[in-house]
Design an enzyme around this catalytic site. Sequence first.
Site, short mmCIF file in Angstrom:
data_model
loop_
_atom_site.label_atom_id
_atom_site.label_comp_id
_atom_site.label_asym_id
_atom_site.label_seq_id
_atom_site.Cartn_x
_atom_site.Cartn_y
_atom_site.Cartn_z
N HIS A 61 47.11 39.84 29.64
CA HIS A 61 46.99 40.74 28.50
C HIS A 61 48.19 41.68 28.51
O HIS A 61 49.08 41.54 29.35
CB HIS A 61 45.67 41.50 28.54
CG HIS A 61 45.50 42.41 29.72
ND1 HIS A 61 45.49 41.97 31.03
CD2 HIS A 61 45.34 43.77 29.79
CE1 HIS A 61 45.33 42.99 31.85
NE2 HIS A 61 45.24 44.09 31.13
N ASP A 65 50.60 47.62 33.14
CA ASP A 65 50.65 47.22 34.54
C ASP A 65 50.65 45.71 34.73
O ASP A 65 50.74 45.23 35.86
CB ASP A 65 49.50 47.87 35.34
CG ASP A 65 48.13 47.56 34.77
OD1 ASP A 65 48.02 47.21 33.58
OD2 ASP A 65 47.14 47.67 35.52
N HIS A 269 44.18 43.58 42.36
CA HIS A 269 44.13 44.59 41.30
C HIS A 269 43.29 45.80 41.74
O HIS A 269 42.32 46.17 41.09
CB HIS A 269 43.58 43.98 40.01
CG HIS A 269 43.88 44.82 38.79
ND1 HIS A 269 43.06 45.84 38.38
CD2 HIS A 269 44.91 44.78 37.90
CE1 HIS A 269 43.56 46.39 37.29
NE2 HIS A 269 44.69 45.77 36.99
#
Length: 318
Positions: A61, A65, A269
């Site tokens: 997406h 980040d 993440h």
Amino acid sequence: MLDVALLGTGGMMPLPNRFLTSLICRLNGRLLVIDSGESTQVSMKLLGWGFKDIDAICFTHFHADHISGLPGLLLSIGNSCREEPLLLVGPPGLGEVVRCLRVIAPELPYPVEIMELPYKKGLIHEEVRAGGFLIGACPLDHRMPCFGYRVVLKRAGKFDVEKARANGVPLKVWSRLQKTGAAECDGAAYTADMVMGPPRKPLKLAYCTDTRPVPWLPGFVRGSDLFVCEGMYGDDSFLENAADKMHMVFGEAAKIARDGEVNELWLTHFSPAMPDPGNFIDFARRIFKNSRTGYDRMQKTLRFEDEEEEEAALESVD
């Protein structure tokens, strides 16, 4: 075999020992990158796999980040003397995002090709091809359109000696048929289906970040040799916070790994508020035992179940 490495394991912002989220895999010398947060090119340089042979970059997406490292990465690829096209894959709007980011990387010695995948709940993209990579994409549940990805290496069946003999295939073309799929001998043509058994279990790598759990995700990752999944927070007490930010805790990722019957789970993440994710690994392992917390440039080589034995057998035939 497929080499896999995490280029960054951080979410939201980088830390001194943790770059932002990205993954790279290598197949027969060719490379595939998923996501490109800040410092992706630095981590790639430290890893030492090179830049020139990247066939595609896939984006989950467009949060910063996960994509803000793209301009620098494109320039590093250009400095590697690459001239062949580079494929960029991602959700709708990728072309516009790349156009804007390339304001600071306008001149490249190679063409950039854009593939925008339709985004629809439950719609799985099965066969996106980039070089030798076969890529699947799965819609996720985040604040904007987001995809999970998988890389599948299909594998032909095993050489069947009895089948070869029953079909009258000469011994001297057995190895050639297994390697190339076709051969001629003494004026007769032979094909792989005359000597090979049914297709065997493929190699699978699955990658999922950022999302809440969705019902079709365990099926998408099912049977993966390695499942790389976000774990924004380790402690179950952060579940409400994770849900509010459209992320997952370790336990939720572990449930997907368990339900998808994967071989191994790597968590990634991580929130910058969680400096040592390893302190929380038991929240995952009590649900899925073979869970590990990732770290930058963590590596693994995925191999087919009987790859070494087959290579030895093929050499003996030669």
